[in-house]
Design an enzyme around this catalytic site. Sequence first.
Site, PDB file in Angstrom:
ATOM      1  CD  GLU A 167      -0.960  -0.622   4.047  1.00 30.40           C
ATOM      2  OE1 GLU A 167      -1.749  -1.706   3.653  1.00 30.40           O
ATOM      3  OE2 GLU A 167      -0.578   0.272   4.752  1.00 30.40           O
ATOM      4  CB  CYS A 222       3.394   7.032   3.183  1.00 32.29           C
ATOM      5  SG  CYS A 222       3.896   5.899   3.922  1.00 32.29           S
ATOM      6  CB  CYS A 239       8.159  -5.464   8.238  1.00 30.86           C
ATOM      7  SG  CYS A 239       9.407  -4.404   9.125  1.00 30.86           S
ATOM      8  CB  CYS A 249       8.081  -2.534  15.967  1.00 32.56           C
ATOM      9  SG  CYS A 249      10.276  -1.874  14.971  1.00 32.56           S
ATOM     10  CB  CYS A 257       4.726  -2.047  13.824  1.00 30.59           C
ATOM     11  SG  CYS A 257       4.399  -1.120  12.253  1.00 30.59           S
ATOM     12  CB  CYS A 314       2.484   1.312   9.891  1.00 30.52           C
ATOM     13  SG  CYS A 314       4.573   0.911   8.373  1.00 30.52           S
TER      14      CYS A 314
HETATM   15  N1  SAH Z   1      10.329   0.636   8.743  1.00 25.53           N
HETATM   16  C1  SAH Z   1      10.617   2.268   8.960  1.00 25.53           C
HETATM   17  C2  SAH Z   1       9.933   2.170   8.209  1.00 25.53           C
HETATM   18  C3  SAH Z   1       8.834   1.662   7.973  1.00 25.53           C
HETATM   19  S1  SAH Z   1       7.477   1.908   9.731  1.00 25.53           S
HETATM   20  C4  SAH Z   1      11.002   2.306  10.656  1.00 25.53           C
HETATM   21  O1  SAH Z   1      10.569   1.831  10.948  1.00 25.53           O
HETATM   22  O2  SAH Z   1      10.849   3.791  10.414  1.00 25.53           O
HETATM   23  C5  SAH Z   1       6.304   3.941   9.753  1.00 25.53           C
HETATM   24  C6  SAH Z   1       6.311   3.885  11.046  1.00 25.53           C
HETATM   25  O3  SAH Z   1       5.297   4.433  11.146  1.00 25.53           O
HETATM   26  C7  SAH Z   1       7.571   3.944  12.453  1.00 25.53           C
HETATM   27  O4  SAH Z   1       7.579   5.323  12.704  1.00 25.53           O
HETATM   28  C8  SAH Z   1       6.492   2.908  12.614  1.00 25.53           C
HETATM   29  O5  SAH Z   1       7.296   3.412  14.027  1.00 25.53           O
HETATM   30  C9  SAH Z   1       5.397   4.160  12.739  1.00 25.53           C
HETATM   31  N2  SAH Z   1       4.301   3.155  13.207  1.00 25.53           N
HETATM   32  C10 SAH Z   1       4.370   1.685  12.907  1.00 25.53           C
HETATM   33  N3  SAH Z   1       2.836   1.607  13.642  1.00 25.53           N
HETATM   34  C11 SAH Z   1       2.888   2.602  14.292  1.00 25.53           C
HETATM   35  C12 SAH Z   1       1.072   2.731  14.642  1.00 25.53           C
HETATM   36  N4  SAH Z   1       0.119   1.493  14.704  1.00 25.53           N
HETATM   37  N5  SAH Z   1       0.587   4.067  14.780  1.00 25.53           N
HETATM   38  C13 SAH Z   1       1.768   5.026  14.840  1.00 25.53           C
HETATM   39  N6  SAH Z   1       2.929   4.910  14.036  1.00 25.53           N
HETATM   40  C14 SAH Z   1       3.088   3.886  13.763  1.00 25.53           C
END
Ligand code: SAH
Length: 340
Positions: free
Chosen positions: A89, A102, A109, A113, A116, A330
């Site tokens: 997406e 974006c 991935c 995390c 996420c 994300c």
């Molecule tokens: N892997 C990379 C880029 C993708 S994630 C990274 O970690 O930076 C993009 C951003 O969205 C990251 O800062 C991630 O921590 C954040 N993110 C993931 N899940 C989220 C959520 N549920 N709410 C807000 N931000 C989120």
Amino acid sequence: MENIFNLPLEKLENKLENLGEKKFRATQIFEWLYKKGVSNFFDMKNIKKESVSILSENFNIDFIKIIQKQSDKDAKKYLFELEDGNKIEAVLLKQNYGNSLCVSSQVGCSMGCVFCESGKNKRVRNLKPFEIVQQILLIESDLNIRVSHVVVMGIGEPFDNYDNIIDFIKIINHPKGLDIGARHITVSTCGVVPKIYEFAEDVGQINLAISLHAANDELRSYLMPINKAYNLRELMKAVKFYIQKTNRRVTFEYIMLDGVNDSEKHAHELISLIRGINCYVNLIPYNKVNGDKFSATSSEKIMKFYDIIKKNKINVTIRKELGSGVSAACGQLRSEHREE
Ligand code: SAH
């Protein structure tokens, strides 16, 4: 057969030379693909028939497909299907400075995390440069707009797909390609330290964002397993190297998770970690994911955290909650689709 949208100009020049073609053909092709939006070799009027056959025998020009769209006032979200049926997406945000897109860098991935959505599904595969470039091309043509800013912050860890991300950046940054200025391109990483060093050497003025989310190792290792491989000391050393090499300001992203990383103590930890570094902090309201154990910090508490940082003369912003009406967090659209 290679997709023509995979190749930065220099790589296309080399390939064409190996096929007995002139180098300047590459520039002509780039203009057709990226300036005139032509996606058929036969419509490239200034290329002679013999060369067109060579091109069509050696390259394909296939596109990924838009299969779903959602939109609200300032965000438009697209779900794409790839040739092999995988889905990714991209989200377009209308900002006061332009259209910011974006893009996703991987299918799934592997970084894991805990907060996420994308990480729950593990990496299926890396995206090829053409699959990232076409997220931009298809949305530009669907909305009849020009994307002015690109953030690699969708599904995936870009530094876990490093070479393809570099080719993607070369294509969109090149004046003969999409001509998106380096300062309008941002790559966000969870902290794959060796690649931060390479990035600083390879691409010059591209912006770097670090998903920090915690300023002590214990909490960060719990939230983001990557921290067990590369801890905060190593991460900050790499960030300082990037700043010294590029003279660019780094962004630290910090998701606000209620009762987890959002206390005054956490704010002060953050301040001592980044004080003196050329950076700014972007506080991100947490987007709650279905069935998740985390909740979003209240706006009042976010403001309090913000004030502490600001008082300490560190640049800080709170991310506008754009797109919360369109599953903009994300990986959410993709995962809704998987559950269907
Ligand atoms: N892997 C990379 C880029 C993708 S994630 C990274 O970690 O930076 C993009 C951003 O969205 C990251 O800062 C991630 O921590 C954040 N993110 C993931 N899940 C989220 C959520 N549920 N709410 C807000 N931000 C989120």
